[in-house]
Design an enzyme around this catalytic site. Structure first.
Site, short mmCIF file in Angstrom:
data_model
loop_
_atom_site.label_atom_id
_atom_site.label_comp_id
_atom_site.label_asym_id
_atom_site.label_seq_id
_atom_site.Cartn_x
_atom_site.Cartn_y
_atom_site.Cartn_z
N ASP A 122 -4.09 -78.10 -23.40
CA ASP A 122 -4.42 -79.45 -22.90
C ASP A 122 -4.28 -79.51 -21.37
O ASP A 122 -5.10 -80.11 -20.68
CB ASP A 122 -3.51 -80.47 -23.58
N ASN A 125 -8.06 -73.66 -32.86
CA ASN A 125 -7.90 -72.65 -33.90
C ASN A 125 -6.86 -71.64 -33.45
O ASN A 125 -7.07 -70.94 -32.45
CB ASN A 125 -9.24 -71.93 -34.17
N LYS A 174 -5.46 -68.33 -33.98
CA LYS A 174 -5.97 -67.17 -34.72
C LYS A 174 -4.93 -66.06 -34.89
O LYS A 174 -4.95 -65.34 -35.88
CB LYS A 174 -7.21 -66.61 -34.00
N ARG A 221 -19.78 -90.39 -19.14
CA ARG A 221 -18.32 -90.32 -18.92
C ARG A 221 -17.68 -89.22 -19.76
O ARG A 221 -16.48 -88.99 -19.69
CB ARG A 221 -17.68 -91.66 -19.28
N LYS A 222 -18.47 -88.56 -20.61
CA LYS A 222 -17.88 -87.57 -21.53
C LYS A 222 -18.01 -86.15 -20.99
O LYS A 222 -19.10 -85.71 -20.60
CB LYS A 222 -18.57 -87.66 -22.90
C1 LIG Z 1 -4.57 -90.17 -16.45
C2 LIG Z 1 -4.12 -90.04 -15.05
C3 LIG Z 1 -4.45 -88.69 -14.48
C4 LIG Z 1 -3.90 -88.60 -13.09
C5 LIG Z 1 -3.82 -87.18 -12.66
C6 LIG Z 1 -2.91 -86.98 -11.56
C7 LIG Z 1 -2.39 -85.77 -11.29
C8 LIG Z 1 -2.70 -84.57 -12.11
C9 LIG Z 1 -1.56 -83.65 -12.32
C10 LIG Z 1 -1.52 -82.85 -13.39
C11 LIG Z 1 -2.58 -82.88 -14.43
C12 LIG Z 1 -2.24 -82.07 -15.64
C13 LIG Z 1 -3.29 -82.28 -16.68
C14 LIG Z 1 -2.68 -82.84 -17.92
C15 LIG Z 1 -3.77 -83.25 -18.87
C16 LIG Z 1 -3.20 -83.99 -20.01
C17 LIG Z 1 -4.21 -84.96 -20.52
C18 LIG Z 1 -3.66 -85.72 -21.67
O1 LIG Z 1 -2.98 -85.19 -22.48
S1 LIG Z 1 -4.07 -87.35 -21.83
C19 LIG Z 1 -3.00 -87.89 -23.15
C20 LIG Z 1 -3.65 -87.91 -24.51
N1 LIG Z 1 -4.77 -88.78 -24.54
C21 LIG Z 1 -4.67 -90.11 -24.68
O2 LIG Z 1 -3.61 -90.68 -24.79
C22 LIG Z 1 -5.96 -90.89 -24.69
C23 LIG Z 1 -5.93 -92.05 -25.68
N2 LIG Z 1 -7.30 -92.57 -25.78
C24 LIG Z 1 -7.78 -93.49 -24.94
O3 LIG Z 1 -7.07 -94.01 -24.09
C25 LIG Z 1 -9.23 -93.85 -25.05
O4 LIG Z 1 -9.70 -93.58 -26.33
C26 LIG Z 1 -10.12 -93.07 -24.01
C27 LIG Z 1 -10.03 -91.56 -24.22
C28 LIG Z 1 -9.66 -93.44 -22.60
C29 LIG Z 1 -11.57 -93.51 -24.19
O5 LIG Z 1 -11.58 -94.92 -24.21
P1 LIG Z 1 -12.73 -95.72 -23.45
O6 LIG Z 1 -12.60 -97.13 -23.91
O7 LIG Z 1 -12.73 -95.48 -22.01
O8 LIG Z 1 -14.05 -95.07 -24.00
P2 LIG Z 1 -14.85 -95.31 -25.36
O9 LIG Z 1 -13.95 -95.50 -26.50
O10 LIG Z 1 -15.88 -96.35 -25.07
O11 LIG Z 1 -15.56 -93.88 -25.52
C30 LIG Z 1 -16.45 -93.39 -24.52
C31 LIG Z 1 -17.37 -92.42 -25.22
O12 LIG Z 1 -16.55 -91.31 -25.72
C32 LIG Z 1 -16.68 -91.23 -27.15
N3 LIG Z 1 -15.36 -90.91 -27.72
C33 LIG Z 1 -14.18 -91.45 -27.38
N4 LIG Z 1 -13.18 -90.90 -28.10
C34 LIG Z 1 -13.77 -89.98 -28.89
C35 LIG Z 1 -13.27 -89.06 -29.85
N5 LIG Z 1 -11.96 -88.96 -30.13
N6 LIG Z 1 -14.14 -88.26 -30.48
C36 LIG Z 1 -15.48 -88.31 -30.20
N7 LIG Z 1 -16.03 -89.17 -29.28
C37 LIG Z 1 -15.16 -89.98 -28.65
C38 LIG Z 1 -17.16 -92.63 -27.59
O13 LIG Z 1 -17.83 -92.56 -28.83
C39 LIG Z 1 -18.08 -92.99 -26.44
O14 LIG Z 1 -19.27 -92.26 -26.61
P3 LIG Z 1 -20.71 -92.94 -26.29
O15 LIG Z 1 -20.62 -93.40 -24.85
O16 LIG Z 1 -21.69 -91.84 -26.50
O17 LIG Z 1 -20.83 -94.06 -27.26
#
Ligand SMILES: CCCCC/C=C\C/C=C\CCCCCCCC(=O)SCCNC(=O)CCNC(=O)[C@H](O)C(C)(C)COP(=O)(O)OP(=O)(O)OC[C@H]1O[C@@H](n2cnc3c(N)ncnc32)[C@H](O)[C@@H]1OP(=O)(O)O
Length: 196
Positions: free
Chosen positions: A117, A139, A141, A162-163
């Site tokens: 991640d 996966n 493995k 945005r994806k």
């Molecule tokens: C965040 C601050 C970063 C600052 C960085 C600063 C310094 C960096 C230093 C180090 C970085 C290290 C890197 C670490 C990375 C760690 C990342 C994480 O672990 S994040 C934590 C886990 N994730 C979450 O908690 C996210 C929870 N989910 C949400 O908040 C929301 O669902 C969202 C992901 C924000 C999306 O919500 P939003 O309302 O914006 O979008 P939509 O729901 O409208 O979706 C948009 C689009 O995407 C499709 N979608 C969404 N989710 C899924 C899914 N699970 N599967 C498939 N598709 C998905 C949705 O259908 C929409 O598609 P479309 O536009 O085609 O209709």
């Protein structure tokens, strides 16, 4: 303090790989990505857009520390990342320490997921700005021996609005063993939408 620089806990393999990538970085094709425990200030203005609660920003984020950097030297996640801008990909060299044990002698799946991640997240962040992981499929493995060094190769496969769709694999240093493969979806945050 940049925690992605070599320290005495790094094995010979880890040091060798680090030196190889530093060499590759000399012509600018690769870039070493520094990593800090709690340095979020560069992005704090961006973060405030999505987390508008001022109390949370002041009290919580000022104390926050990056999860994988919260172990004493050599005991947890030792890693360094290098990014190739032209190819939209990031390589992470990772040595998982003894506090990351899952099955006896091997890394915990959650620790592996954390590094996947983190590596995918950095790649997505560089490509797309402020993103969050929406989906992560892994996966597993082969089990990864504790305290061994592995290489995580991640890349952006596709961007649709945005994806951001990314994938990665984890291999041994000699590239002979494929330990894990993952695909993921990161979503660029929409400043019009509140996350809370
Ligand atoms: C965040 C601050 C970063 C600052 C960085 C600063 C310094 C960096 C230093 C180090 C970085 C290290 C890197 C670490 C990375 C760690 C990342 C994480 O672990 S994040 C934590 C886990 N994730 C979450 O908690 C996210 C929870 N989910 C949400 O908040 C929301 O669902 C969202 C992901 C924000 C999306 O919500 P939003 O309302 O914006 O979008 P939509 O729901 O409208 O979706 C948009 C689009 O995407 C499709 N979608 C969404 N989710 C899924 C899914 N699970 N599967 C498939 N598709 C998905 C949705 O259908 C929409 O598609 P479309 O536009 O085609 O209709």
């Amino acid at each position: 303090m940049d925690l992605s620089l070599p320290n005495p806990s790094w094995s010979k393999d880890m040091r060798l790989l680090f030196d190889q990538f530093m060499k590759k970085s000399e012509d600018g094709s690769w870039k070493h990505l520094p990593s800090y425990k709690n340095k979020f200030s560069r992005r704090i203005e961006d973060i405030k857009v999505f987390f508008p609660d001022a109390k949370l920003i002041k009290e919580k984020i000022s104390q926050a520390q990056l999860f994988p950097r919260n172990f004493e030297e050599g005991l947890g996640f030792e890693y360094a990342m290098f990014h190739n801008h032209a190819e939209d990909r990031t390589v992470c060299i990772f040595q998982g320490g003894p506090y990351l044990q899952g099955a006896p002698g091997f890394l915990h799946g959650g620790a592996i997921a954390t590094m996947i991640d983190s590596t995918l997240g950095m790649t997505a962040l560089i490509a797309g700005g402020i993103v969050m992981t929406a989906n992560l499929n892994i996966n597993f493995k082969r089990p990864i021996p504790l305290c061994s060094v592995v290489v995580i190769n991640s890349q952006v496969d596709k961007v649709e609005g945005r994806k951001l769709f990314l994938s990665c694999n984890i291999r041994s240093v000699d590239e002979q063993t494929l330990y894990s493969e993952a695909t993921s979806l990161f979503v660029k945050l929409d400043p019009e939408k509140s996350l809370t």
